[in-house]
Write a protein that holds these residues in place. Structure first.
Motif, PDB file in Angstrom:
ATOM      1  N   ASP A  87       0.841  -1.203   0.000  1.00  0.00           N
ATOM      2  CA  ASP A  87       0.000   0.000   0.000  1.00  0.00           C
ATOM      3  C   ASP A  87       0.875   1.252   0.000  1.00  0.00           C
ATOM      4  N   TRP A  88       1.868   1.255   0.875  1.00  0.00           N
ATOM      5  CA  TRP A  88       2.734   2.437   1.034  1.00  0.00           C
ATOM      6  C   TRP A  88       3.525   2.729  -0.236  1.00  0.00           C
ATOM      7  N   ARG A  89       4.100   1.714  -0.876  1.00  0.00           N
ATOM      8  CA  ARG A  89       5.051   1.985  -1.949  1.00  0.00           C
ATOM      9  C   ARG A  89       4.393   2.577  -3.200  1.00  0.00           C
ATOM     10  N   ALA A  90       3.069   2.490  -3.310  1.00  0.00           N
ATOM     11  CA  ALA A  90       2.373   3.116  -4.432  1.00  0.00           C
ATOM     12  C   ALA A  90       1.818   4.490  -4.055  1.00  0.00           C
ATOM     13  N   SER A  91       2.035   4.920  -2.822  1.00  0.00           N
ATOM     14  CA  SER A  91       1.484   6.193  -2.353  1.00  0.00           C
ATOM     15  C   SER A  91       2.381   7.358  -2.742  1.00  0.00           C
ATOM     16  N   LEU A  92       1.839   8.571  -2.644  1.00  0.00           N
ATOM     17  CA  LEU A  92       2.657   9.758  -2.895  1.00  0.00           C
ATOM     18  C   LEU A  92       3.665   9.974  -1.781  1.00  0.00           C
ATOM     19  N   MET A  93       3.425   9.437  -0.601  1.00  0.00           N
ATOM     20  CA  MET A  93       4.418   9.509   0.473  1.00  0.00           C
ATOM     21  C   MET A  93       5.691   8.787   0.030  1.00  0.00           C
ATOM     22  N   ALA A  94       5.530   7.584  -0.480  1.00  0.00           N
ATOM     23  CA  ALA A  94       6.682   6.798  -0.920  1.00  0.00           C
ATOM     24  C   ALA A  94       7.379   7.427  -2.104  1.00  0.00           C
ATOM     25  N   ARG A 303      -4.984  -7.579  15.619  1.00  0.00           N
ATOM     26  CA  ARG A 303      -5.066  -6.248  16.222  1.00  0.00           C
ATOM     27  C   ARG A 303      -6.357  -5.554  15.797  1.00  0.00           C
ATOM     28  N   GLU A 304      -6.891  -4.742  16.683  1.00  0.00           N
ATOM     29  CA  GLU A 304      -8.038  -3.911  16.355  1.00  0.00           C
ATOM     30  C   GLU A 304      -7.559  -2.539  15.885  1.00  0.00           C
ATOM     31  N   GLY A 305      -8.282  -1.976  14.920  1.00  0.00           N
ATOM     32  CA  GLY A 305      -8.032  -0.587  14.539  1.00  0.00           C
ATOM     33  C   GLY A 305      -6.820  -0.346  13.667  1.00  0.00           C
ATOM     34  N   ALA A 306      -6.308  -1.371  12.999  1.00  0.00           N
ATOM     35  CA  ALA A 306      -5.175  -1.158  12.092  1.00  0.00           C
ATOM     36  C   ALA A 306      -5.621  -0.289  10.917  1.00  0.00           C
ATOM     37  N   ARG A 307      -4.685   0.482  10.382  1.00  0.00           N
ATOM     38  CA  ARG A 307      -5.037   1.408   9.304  1.00  0.00           C
ATOM     39  C   ARG A 307      -4.160   1.156   8.076  1.00  0.00           C
ATOM     40  N   ARG A 308      -4.802   1.300   6.940  1.00  0.00           N
ATOM     41  CA  ARG A 308      -4.089   1.114   5.679  1.00  0.00           C
ATOM     42  C   ARG A 308      -3.137   2.279   5.429  1.00  0.00           C
ATOM     43  N   HIS A 309      -1.986   1.986   4.888  1.00  0.00           N
ATOM     44  CA  HIS A 309      -0.981   3.005   4.597  1.00  0.00           C
ATOM     45  C   HIS A 309      -1.091   3.461   3.137  1.00  0.00           C
ATOM     46  N   VAL A 310      -2.327   3.769   2.728  1.00  0.00           N
ATOM     47  CA  VAL A 310      -2.561   4.209   1.355  1.00  0.00           C
ATOM     48  C   VAL A 310      -2.516   5.724   1.223  1.00  0.00           C
ATOM     49  N   PHE A 311      -2.765   6.436   2.331  1.00  0.00           N
ATOM     50  CA  PHE A 311      -2.702   7.901   2.357  1.00  0.00           C
ATOM     51  C   PHE A 311      -3.533   8.526   1.227  1.00  0.00           C
ATOM     52  N   VAL A 312      -4.802   8.151   1.192  1.00  0.00           N
ATOM     53  CA  VAL A 312      -5.684   8.737   0.183  1.00  0.00           C
ATOM     54  C   VAL A 312      -5.742  10.241   0.401  1.00  0.00           C
ATOM     55  N   GLY A 313      -5.678  10.979  -0.704  1.00  0.00           N
ATOM     56  CA  GLY A 313      -5.613  12.426  -0.567  1.00  0.00           C
ATOM     57  C   GLY A 313      -6.130  13.117  -1.791  1.00  0.00           C
ATOM     58  N   LYS A 342      -4.281   5.429  -7.716  1.00  0.00           N
ATOM     59  CA  LYS A 342      -4.935   6.549  -8.404  1.00  0.00           C
ATOM     60  C   LYS A 342      -6.450   6.445  -8.290  1.00  0.00           C
ATOM     61  N   GLU A 343      -6.995   5.268  -8.571  1.00  0.00           N
ATOM     62  CA  GLU A 343      -8.437   5.098  -8.529  1.00  0.00           C
ATOM     63  C   GLU A 343      -8.977   5.202  -7.113  1.00  0.00           C
ATOM     64  N   ARG A 344      -8.206   4.754  -6.140  1.00  0.00           N
ATOM     65  CA  ARG A 344      -8.618   4.848  -4.743  1.00  0.00           C
ATOM     66  C   ARG A 344      -8.750   6.311  -4.305  1.00  0.00           C
ATOM     67  N   THR A 345      -7.794   7.134  -4.731  1.00  0.00           N
ATOM     68  CA  THR A 345      -7.854   8.556  -4.404  1.00  0.00           C
ATOM     69  C   THR A 345      -9.042   9.228  -5.076  1.00  0.00           C
ATOM     70  N   LYS A 346      -9.298   8.904  -6.332  1.00  0.00           N
ATOM     71  CA  LYS A 346     -10.439   9.490  -7.036  1.00  0.00           C
ATOM     72  C   LYS A 346     -11.755   9.093  -6.360  1.00  0.00           C
ATOM     73  N   GLU A 347     -11.862   7.839  -5.965  1.00  0.00           N
ATOM     74  CA  GLU A 347     -13.080   7.382  -5.288  1.00  0.00           C
ATOM     75  C   GLU A 347     -13.261   8.103  -3.952  1.00  0.00           C
ATOM     76  N   PHE A 348     -12.176   8.271  -3.227  1.00  0.00           N
ATOM     77  CA  PHE A 348     -12.216   8.979  -1.944  1.00  0.00           C
ATOM     78  C   PHE A 348     -12.724  10.406  -2.139  1.00  0.00           C
ATOM     79  N   LEU A 349     -12.172  11.098  -3.128  1.00  0.00           N
ATOM     80  CA  LEU A 349     -12.580  12.472  -3.399  1.00  0.00           C
ATOM     81  C   LEU A 349     -14.043  12.555  -3.819  1.00  0.00           C
TER      82      LEU A 349
END
Length: 570
Positions: A87-94, A303-313, A342-349
């Motif tokens: 998830d992280w390596r395809a993000s803009l953070m990475a 674990r409870e409450g883990a979060r995806r490292h996709v950084f949708v923005g 890319k598609e995940r960010t568009k869907e989020f927006l």
């Protein structure tokens, strides 16, 4: 416990042995800062590997390959596949340092201000080439950004520092940030405090869970020095605010010192909204994993409450460029991962950012009056952060035969907006409107920058003030009490129809010649990189800005999306 720990370390050494041979960036020992670290030191299960630390360098980061191998391939209790690393390596953070717009912009700034070249490289690398910059800062060195360009494909022979430069906002950066100073001016612009080694081969990495001793030992072995430690500040919005609050110091030819310019203020906008009490940055931009899940593939407890490292923005355009020009930019993520990001960010927006309502339609003697309300559903201004972003209203009125009676805000194929003064002429801009009566008038929600002489600019270090800021306000944002850094600027400040409840715009449309019932479509469009911001790079004769202009031209037809819309027939 000792049996589990030993098994984990055996797996770790077999899996990570080759990685432990890489050169390490050292850190001097300091007193223990955590009882978890102390407990790990007091109850060793075996002799741990030692690394050769260089003396005098207080900051050390590992590249993401040290982390990804363990934090992929998990399965949630609901049977869903989950991967922190992929998830992280395809993000803009990475890919913050691979970002072609950042590379083109930093080159443009150094051409505009050659006397401040080193200062620019130092400041702009804090958030985009952060692992290298923080090490240089703590070693009292300058950072040579352009020595890294163009990036090369990563392989076994690539130098560790080059790998770190390409890793962008890598795992060991965010998870080594201390809580000290977070949310205050001291840590803004990415100037964070990084954890120091508690002894010559142990350095804390903060996470949201209490680690067991076996997994502490595993991570320490596989990373050659990192020790996982629980700390709640990793879930605090102030952690995000450190890099996503950016002030710049305007550079003027006279050498006059001007007040600092609030370039990006999403954290302060969030603090001035209702969201401060109900939703953190992480809760919005790092979607929660459904059900319990391990956070490591090696014997990880649920674990409870883990979060995806996709950084949708916000910037789906750069995500697309990373995919379309993957080899040119030396991107490590796979094409399918980049497309998904890319598609995940568009869907989020398109599902969580905005709402549009046609509130009224009144017909009077050859005209029709339409009231449109655009509302921001996010926790900061819309759009926010880097000022190249803009949103605008597109209103289309057709008669029963499908003939266009009126249209305002149409997007051209080249990424420009019909009627927008700034797209036509870089020296001017479209004002904020309460009422629109002509097709060449467009309601655009945007920041417009001006230099010390009041001239419109897209140069960040030339910007001294905002000539316009009518970006849509989040719920609870009182424009009358907003601080100087996040205030509304221009006609929107005095507009009673522009509040935290939305922006109300009245359209008065002539209907002469129209036949039958009218169909009215109102849309709120969004573009991460405005036409003017991309094309103002065209005059700079250097590879990075020229490349970015070509990339934008190739992506122009898909450089904007509809966030929300409403349609009625009258």
């Amino acid at each position: 416990m000792r049996i589990v720990a030993s098994a984990l370390v055996s797996v770790s050494m077999a899996f990570f042995g080759p990685l432990l041979m890489q050169d390490q960036v050292p850190a001097p020992a300091t007193p223990s800062i955590s009882s978890q670290v102390a407990a790990h030191q007091e109850t060793p299960t075996q002799e741990r590997p030692r690394v050769a630390y260089k003396k005098g360098v207080p900051t050390a980061f590992r590249t993401s390959d040290r982390c990804i191998a363990c934090h992929v391939g998990m399965t949630t209790s609901a049977g869903e596949k989950y991967s922190i690393g992929f998830d992280w390596r395809a993000s803009l953070m990475a890919n913050s340092s691979r970002d072609p717009y950042w590379q083109g912009s930093i080159r443009r700034e150094t051409i505009d201000h050659p006397e401040a070249k080193q200062h620019i490289e130092n400041e702009c690398s804090f958030c985009h080439m952060v692992g290298v910059r923080l090490q240089d800062r703590d070693a009292k060195r300058d950072t040579d950004v352009f020595a890294r360009f163009p990036f090369q494909s990563i392989n076994d022979k690539t130098k560790p520092l080059q790998r770190l430069a390409q890793d962008g906002v890598t795992c060991s950066v965010c998870h080594q940030i201390e809580s000290k100073g977070l949310g205050t001016d001291a840590t803004f612009n990415g100037n964070v405090v990084v954890s120091e080694a508690v002894r010559e081969d142990e350095r804390p990495e903060y996470g949201p869970y209490d680690p067991d001793h076996g997994h502490q030992t595993l991570m320490h072995s596989s990373t050659a020095g990192y020790l996982p430690v629980h700390s709640d500040h990793i879930r605090d919005s102030a952690l995000c605010g450190s890099c996503h609050t950016l002030y710049t110091n305007p550079i003027v030819a006279s050498g006059e010192k001007l007040p600092r310019f609030p370039e990006q203020m999403p954290y302060q906008e969030w603090q001035h909204s209702d969201f401060e009490k109900k939703q953190t940055c992480q809760q919005c931009h790092m979607p929660e994993v459904k059900g319990q899940t391990p956070v490591t593939a090696l014997y990880g407890p649920l674990r409870e409450g883990a979060r995806r490292h996709v950084f949708v923005g916000a910037n789906f355009v750069i995500a697309g460029m990373l995919s379309d020009h993957r080899e040119d930019l030396a991107v490590e993520a796979l094409p399918e991962e980049l497309t998904a990001a890319k598609e995940r960010t568009k869907e989020f927006l398109q599902t969580q950012s905005a709402k549009v309502t046609i509130q009224s339609v009144d017909s009077k003697s050859g005209t029709i009056a339409i009231e449109v309300l655009a509302q921001n559903l996010s926790g900061h201004k819309l759009p926010t952060a880097f000022p190249s972003r803009r949103a605008w209203l597109h209103l289309l009125v057709k008669d029963e035969s499908g003939r266009v009676i009126f249209e305002s805000g149409k997007l051209r194929d080249d990424g420009s907006i019909v009627g927008n003064a700034n797209d036509e002429d870089a020296t001017t801009f479209e004002p904020h409107y309460r009422e629109i009566t002509r097709p060449d008038q467009v309601e655009i929600y945007e920041p417009i920058l001006a230099d010390a002489q009041g001239k419109v600019t897209t140069g960040i270090l030339s910007a001294a003030r905002y000539a316009k800021d009518n970006r849509l306000l989040p719920a609870g944002f009182d424009k009358a009490t907003a601080s100087e850094d996040i205030k509304v600027v221009g006609e929107a400040l005095g507009d009673p129809g522009f509040t935290e409840r939305g922006s109300r715009v009245r359209y008065v449309v002539p209907t002469g010649g129209g036949t039958g019932r009218l169909t009215i479509l109102a849309e709120l469009w969004y573009q991460p990189i405005g036409y003017r911001w991309a094309h103002n790079l065209a005059s700079y004769q250097a590879s990075e800005p020229q490349r970015m202009v070509k990339y934008f031209e190739a992506a122009a037809q898909t450089s904007a999306i509809v966030l929300a819309k409403a349609e009625v027939t009258r």
